[in-house]
Structures are given as structure tokens and as C-alpha cells.
Design an enzyme around this catalytic site. Sequence first.
Site, PDB file in Angstrom:
ATOM      1  CG  ASP A 162     -28.783   7.867   1.142  1.00  0.00           C
ATOM      2  OD1 ASP A 162     -29.595   8.794   1.002  1.00  0.00           O
ATOM      3  OD2 ASP A 162     -27.742   7.958   1.809  1.00  0.00           O
ATOM      4  CG  HIS A 199     -29.300  12.211   1.676  1.00  0.00           C
ATOM      5  ND1 HIS A 199     -28.755  10.978   1.954  1.00  0.00           N
ATOM      6  CD2 HIS A 199     -28.904  13.039   2.684  1.00  0.00           C
ATOM      7  CE1 HIS A 199     -28.063  11.050   3.087  1.00  0.00           C
ATOM      8  NE2 HIS A 199     -28.135  12.285   3.546  1.00  0.00           N
ATOM      9  CG  ASN A 212      -8.971  10.151 -16.875  1.00  0.00           C
ATOM     10  OD1 ASN A 212      -8.640  11.306 -17.162  1.00  0.00           O
ATOM     11  ND2 ASN A 212      -8.414   9.087 -17.419  1.00  0.00           N
ATOM     12  CB  ALA A 316     -22.531   5.619  13.995  1.00  0.00           C
ATOM     13  CB  VAL A 321     -20.768   0.261  12.323  1.00  0.00           C
ATOM     14  CG1 VAL A 321     -20.930   1.505  11.458  1.00  0.00           C
ATOM     15  CG2 VAL A 321     -21.861  -0.758  11.996  1.00  0.00           C
ATOM     16  CB  SER A 393     -25.187  12.486   4.911  1.00  0.00           C
ATOM     17  OG  SER A 393     -26.272  11.952   5.607  1.00  0.00           O
TER      18      SER A 393
END
Length: 560
Positions: A162, A199, A212, A316, A321, A393
Amino acid sequence: MKILRPWRFLTLFLIAFLAVWNSSVNSTGLGSQAYLDRVAQWQDTLSSEEYVPGEVIIVFDDVRTLCSLAPETLHGLEITETFQHRPAAIFKIDSGRSVAEILAQLEGSTGIRSVYPNLIRHCAFTPNDPDFNRQEYMVPTDVVSAWDVTTGSVTINVAVIDTGIDVEHPEFAGKVIWKENLKDPDIIGADNVFDDSGHGTAVAGIIAAQGNNGIGIAGMAWDIRLMAFRACGGADLTCTIADEVQAIDSAVAHGADVINLSLGGEGTNGLEADAIANAYNSGTVIVAASGNADPGKYYQATGNPDIDNASLYFPAAFSQVIGVAALDNSGPSGFITDPAQLVRAGFSNYGEAVVSVAAVGTSVYTTTPYRPKSEVPFAIYSVRNYARLDGTSFACPQVSGLAALILSHDPSLSPLEVRSVIQSTALSLGSTDADQNGVDDYLGHGIINAGAALGNSGTQGGVFESAELLAGIIPSPIFADDIYVLVRCKVGCDSAPFVNYIVESTLENGIIAMEPLPAHPDSWLGRIHTSGTGTIIVKILAGNSVSTFPVLECEFTRAN
């Protein structure tokens, strides 16, 4: 110039020969009609693709063939970057010729396996202002039930390819075990994957923000480890296919169990396809966003590889994928928590060609860079530390997080088996165009159900570990040549798993019947009545009564 080991020495070799010219580059010949026709074909292809002007990617056969490469082949090209994990390099065109001309020229040259344009990928987000400090998007996917089984394992690594990750954010303390900057490789040090937009930090928070710990939010799989790859960035949040591929290669080389790709673009090439296939075959689960548009675009495969490879949304659309669409959880009186009431977000691309499953992609509350916003030049968020964002995204990492939970629970599962669990336990959203297996052409198998995927809810699917043809001549009062098919369940199956089958046969007298025998707790047995000689192929479909999917194939040859 970006030079990456172990191919560093190739750069010096290539540079020494770039000044020589010989017009007979390959069998096509510059100026020939065949060459001109190929240039025209490339120009037509490139007209519908977004790519870096003045650059090409060359993949060489190997080091040995590269060293014997005729020097005139690369005339007019300047090497700018070598790949780390494959014999490939990026070249700048400095001869005044077009990308189409160089592609047509170098195709088929001795020592060159392939040559490609450097396609551009976009991060798939739509900015949104923050409102409520809650993670409502986790309710429809029943994440809390999954956490009763596992919150992740430190042995599972998820690579986020990314814009980088703000590793100083408290939610990621001690989590980021690998950092690599492909976009700006000259930047080194602790902050080498600096996120210039937020992003990648947002994506990482959805996957693995520490749970937690008394602050902020909880990621889907908060006990796993992250690998940060900065491949995208800048004001337009883009990356090249070269940087994407190098990040995928490196993620696999350094032990990624899951790769999250909240990015994409129309069109692909063999370089990207090879990287995806290598990752998948290496045992890595790959998850990618279906992409955004205004409005969302419908993608349908034609079955023609030339057309599909140029027009579908990748990565995609690759078969290896898990493509993820975004759902809208906004309602007239607040956020929708009933999964059956969710609809596709208007910006989300859709179509079975690019969508396997879906998750909420609106008002997703997640992490943003910890540093002051003034230090993030291309910020996509309004509030420091945490904010609400829209986009495929941010649906995509929910599926990556679920894959990480599944692998934490059973690390022996293959990418196909992980996909099978995710798809078989997804909730079909009931579109009228769903096929007989419950697959919606808009939203694939539907919204993910984390609780069901981890076997902690009333909805059970299953993943099957093997199919066997128990062949041989088995005496029968009626049929002399019966073949038995045994399908064993590995994980997540109920007492009567739903199994279907497709039979393809070249047997002389064909298939007489396929009858299921009584179900067993962990297997399914069917008997095929046959006669004659030939080949029979049985494709097994398995899952639950709502959604089935091909998982296994076995072949048996009946000899004389």
C-alpha cells in the site's frame, strides 16, 4: 536509479552496452510491415490502459541469456531499476520513440522473455469525514464470535502492499516485522515506510490494530504480525505495476501468509500474472479490492483472454485472488447491523469477474497516522489517529483479516482451502440473479461471516481435504464395474455436508448413474455405475446448502 540486489551486477553489464546500435533487432525488423502492424496493435491496447509514459519493463530469460544478449537490442534505453526477485528491469526510453514502438521492437528478441508497459495501479478509497467512534462494520460479519475461537497468532504474517504504515502508531507497537519501500527505495531507517496519505495505515488498522489494549480500536486479527510495503503514494495514491510486483515477490520471499492489495486498475500483463501465480503456488492467500468508480462499474468476463486481460479490473480479476466488493451500511436511522439488509455501495465495482465476497466499505472506523496531520502531505482523512473512511480499500482488509484468523486456527490450510471456508460460510444477499450455487453476479458469495468461518455459529460450511476414486472391479448383482468417489471433510463441516458433482467421461458406454451413499460425519461417498473403457473425471462441489464451489477434481482411467 533504483538498484536492488541480487540483480545489481546486471545493471553494470547492461549500461556498458547501451550506446551501440544495429537496426536488425529481431526477426520482425524495424520498418517492416509486420513491425508496423504490431506497433498499431500495441497502440490500440495502450489506448485503454493507464501506464507510465516513456518506460518499459523487460523480463529476461535468465542471467546466462542476459549476458549473451546482443548489445544493440537495448539501444535507446536507459536502465533505471532492477528487480530483486526476478531477472527483470525497468528501462527509460530516451530515443524519442513511443512505448508501443519499443514493445513491438523487443518482442521475440533473443534473451528476452517478455516486455511490458509499466501499468499504473490506484488505491481504491473514497474519503469521508468521521462521525461516531465505533466499529459498526464488524457487527454484520459476526467478528466477535470468531474472537471466541482465536484473535490471531503471532506466527501468521499479513503483508500490506500500500502507501506504507505509520509504524509509530500505538496500535502497531511491536507488530510490524518487515518494512520495505519500493516506491522510494533510497529512504532508509526506522521510518522508511512513512505513509504520506494514511491509506495504508487505515488498511493495516482494519487487519491488525491491537485489541484489548485500552485504546482505540481492535483489528480483525489483532494478534497476527504485519509486513509493511510502501509501493504506492503521492497525491494520486498510485503505484506502478513494477513496484506492485516487486512487493508481492518480496512478501512471498519473506514469509507472508496473506497479501492485502487494496489497489488495482484495468488491464494486466504477464508480469503481474506470474507474480500472483507464484505467490498463490507458494501458499500465500491473496486478497484484492474490486475497485471504486463513480458510479461503480460492472465487470463481466468474455472468456477471451485478450479482451479480459485488457478490460477487467486487476488484480481482483485473477482466479487466484479473492476479490472484495464494498457494502453500504448507512440507514435512515443509523448504521445497519443486519447483514441481510446491506446493499452494494454505489461506488463499488461489481460483477462475478472481480468479486468473490463482500464486506462493509462505508464509514469504516480505523487508524490514521499518529503524527500531526500537517506532516502527512496527501492525507485522505480529517482527524489524526482514527477516522471514518469509505472504499473497497477498507472492505478488502476485513477479508484479509478473516483469512489470517482462519490460518491462525489451522495454519495447514492451503489458499484454496482458506478461500473455500470464506466463500462457503458467506451469507448470500439474495439477489434475483444468483445462480444455483447461490453465487450472485453482483456480489459473489455474499457478505463474509467470520463467526461461521471459524465454526462458532449456527451456519456451517466446510473445506474438503481430498477426493479419491476408489477404483477397481467391484462385483455387483447388477453392475460389474462400479467406481466409488470418497470425499473427506477437513474442517468446519456439519454432520451432513452438502456435496454436488460434475462428471466428464470418455467411457464407451458413458455414465449410467451417480448415487450418493449414506452420509458420514466427516465424509461423503458416491457410487458411479460404469461400463466399458476410457477416462472419467469427477469434479467435486462442496459447501453448505446455500453456496457451493468447486474444490476438488480427480481422474480415473478404466483400462481393458
